[in-house]
Write a protein that holds these residues in place. Sequence first.
Motif, PDB file in Angstrom:
ATOM      1  N   LYS A 253       0.675  -1.253  -0.132  1.00  0.00           N
ATOM      2  CA  LYS A 253      -0.195  -0.038  -0.083  1.00  0.00           C
ATOM      3  C   LYS A 253       1.072   1.556   0.008  1.00  0.00           C
ATOM      4  O   LYS A 253       0.617   2.462  -0.202  1.00  0.00           O
ATOM      5  N   TYR A 254       1.698   1.137   0.875  1.00  0.00           N
ATOM      6  CA  TYR A 254       2.797   2.599   0.187  1.00  0.00           C
ATOM      7  C   TYR A 254       3.282   2.584  -0.920  1.00  0.00           C
ATOM      8  O   TYR A 254       4.284   2.189  -2.311  1.00  0.00           O
ATOM      9  N   LEU A 255       2.915   3.685  -1.380  1.00  0.00           N
ATOM     10  CA  LEU A 255       3.127   4.788  -2.898  1.00  0.00           C
ATOM     11  C   LEU A 255       4.744   5.172  -2.644  1.00  0.00           C
ATOM     12  O   LEU A 255       4.694   6.422  -2.055  1.00  0.00           O
ATOM     13  N   GLU A 257       7.277   7.455  -4.905  1.00  0.00           N
ATOM     14  CA  GLU A 257       7.770   8.703  -5.716  1.00  0.00           C
ATOM     15  C   GLU A 257       8.885   8.500  -6.369  1.00  0.00           C
ATOM     16  O   GLU A 257       9.636   8.234  -4.616  1.00  0.00           O
ATOM     17  N   GLU A 285       3.464  11.908  -1.972  1.00  0.00           N
ATOM     18  CA  GLU A 285       2.288  11.454  -1.175  1.00  0.00           C
ATOM     19  C   GLU A 285       3.023  10.898  -0.022  1.00  0.00           C
ATOM     20  O   GLU A 285       1.828  10.612   0.855  1.00  0.00           O
ATOM     21  N   LYS A 342       3.103   4.474 -12.890  1.00  0.00           N
ATOM     22  CA  LYS A 342       2.556   4.316 -12.421  1.00  0.00           C
ATOM     23  C   LYS A 342       2.045   5.404 -11.213  1.00  0.00           C
ATOM     24  O   LYS A 342       1.187   6.006 -10.752  1.00  0.00           O
ATOM     25  N   GLU A 343       3.636   6.286 -11.182  1.00  0.00           N
ATOM     26  CA  GLU A 343       3.287   7.586 -10.737  1.00  0.00           C
ATOM     27  C   GLU A 343       2.559   8.241 -11.314  1.00  0.00           C
ATOM     28  O   GLU A 343       1.634   9.043 -10.845  1.00  0.00           O
ATOM     29  N   ARG A 346      -1.507   8.156 -10.909  1.00  0.00           N
ATOM     30  CA  ARG A 346      -1.818   8.938  -9.993  1.00  0.00           C
ATOM     31  C   ARG A 346      -2.279  10.222  -9.724  1.00  0.00           C
ATOM     32  O   ARG A 346      -2.561  10.420  -9.016  1.00  0.00           O
TER      33      ARG A 346
END
Length: 431
Positions: A253-255, A257, A285, A342-343, A346
């Motif tokens: 769950k850790y995003l 960056e 984030e 992915k980043e 988002r």
Amino acid sequence: MIQKDEQLQYPWDCVACNQQNNYYLKQCQYCGTLKEQFFQQMKFDYLQNYNKDFSEIIIIDFDCNQAEDRKEILELLICKLKLSESDYNVAFSKQLIIKPFLIPLIQNPEYCSITQEQADQGVGFQETFQYLSGDIFIFENREKAKIYLQQCQYCNLKCPIQKYIEVRSVFPNSNGQLTVNAMLKQLKIPYQSDCFSLAEVVKELLDRSYRFELKMLQTLKFPIPEEEDRLQGFDNIIILDFEATCIREQNKKYLQEIIEFPAQVYNVQERKVIKEFWRYLKPVENPILSDFCTELTGITQEQVDKGILLDQAIDEFIQFKQGLQRYCILTCGDYDLNLLKKEASRKGIAIQKELQFYINIKKVFPKSLRNPKQIKDPCMVEMLEQCGLDLQGRHHSGIDDVRNITRIVHYLINEKQFKFDERMISYTFKI
């Protein structure tokens, strides 16, 4: 999707709608026709063989030793059939145990009929080439043909087979998906565990006056001989390596960056770095770096607080590479550009086409330099060692990693005459 007004560096024409598409696309962007169909329908020069029937057929089958996602041929079966107008005869049949090269130990020995001692005393894969003189080669399926080609590449050998027939796709009255056991059943051939089953299938088909024809041929080269002439390689290679926010504990769950965005441009003709790009980025984030992240990368909170945002970094990078001719991004793994994708997704940032194609140097690092006992693709430190180079700077510092990867690229091009070309391209999107 590629815009119509874009210049296509490596075009291919769709066989269905005749529109030009970029080399990297796997299917036509206009009508959806698979690029593979384009390859299959390109014409081979059969005229030289027009009046020549096959007089010798070589059937190849094998069992593999498998570790993770890599397979190595362990037991090779070769059968040669000599054909005449009215009959055929078996010229020879060979069952050869191949001495392991990449996977030294037999995996799951309880299910293998070959012992470790037999494998250690086996013959070299190249020694089997002496039995391959014939007009045409037959494999059970395309997957086995590819494994055979990969074995040649692993051993740095020129593959002695260029064209073959895939029995599965030409078996009469089938959907092209039959296994050998299903073929035996359809032909009412009793299954025997010790028989050369694929040869039995081919011999039975010949007994029934079945003809193997030139139009059935497939190529074992990538992707077809004619396509080799289209490969031009790259004038510039952009070496890129991101560093990102991270924590010690594994947490899906850790995003993450990107916090360091370095790159170098290596010019192949000049054999040197001609440009360098280096920016720190400000995470939003997870704005506070973990102690683990700073320990790993050497990046401080003060550096990222003064950094720029991702969209600005991308814009500056696009400006940085303006004017470069025939370039490709190169990374050490699939992580970097997939992380960017992915980043950016988002954060609602558009990613240009140029940031979706790349070469993963781990995948294309020459087999001749790899440790034969190492099954997995080498990491950066291992590649440096195998090139006789020392690690310079700090590992997991983005800019230091970029400079070390560039040194690997320089060594491969300068010392090994290695050519980075379009066949090596990976991409972050699926079609």
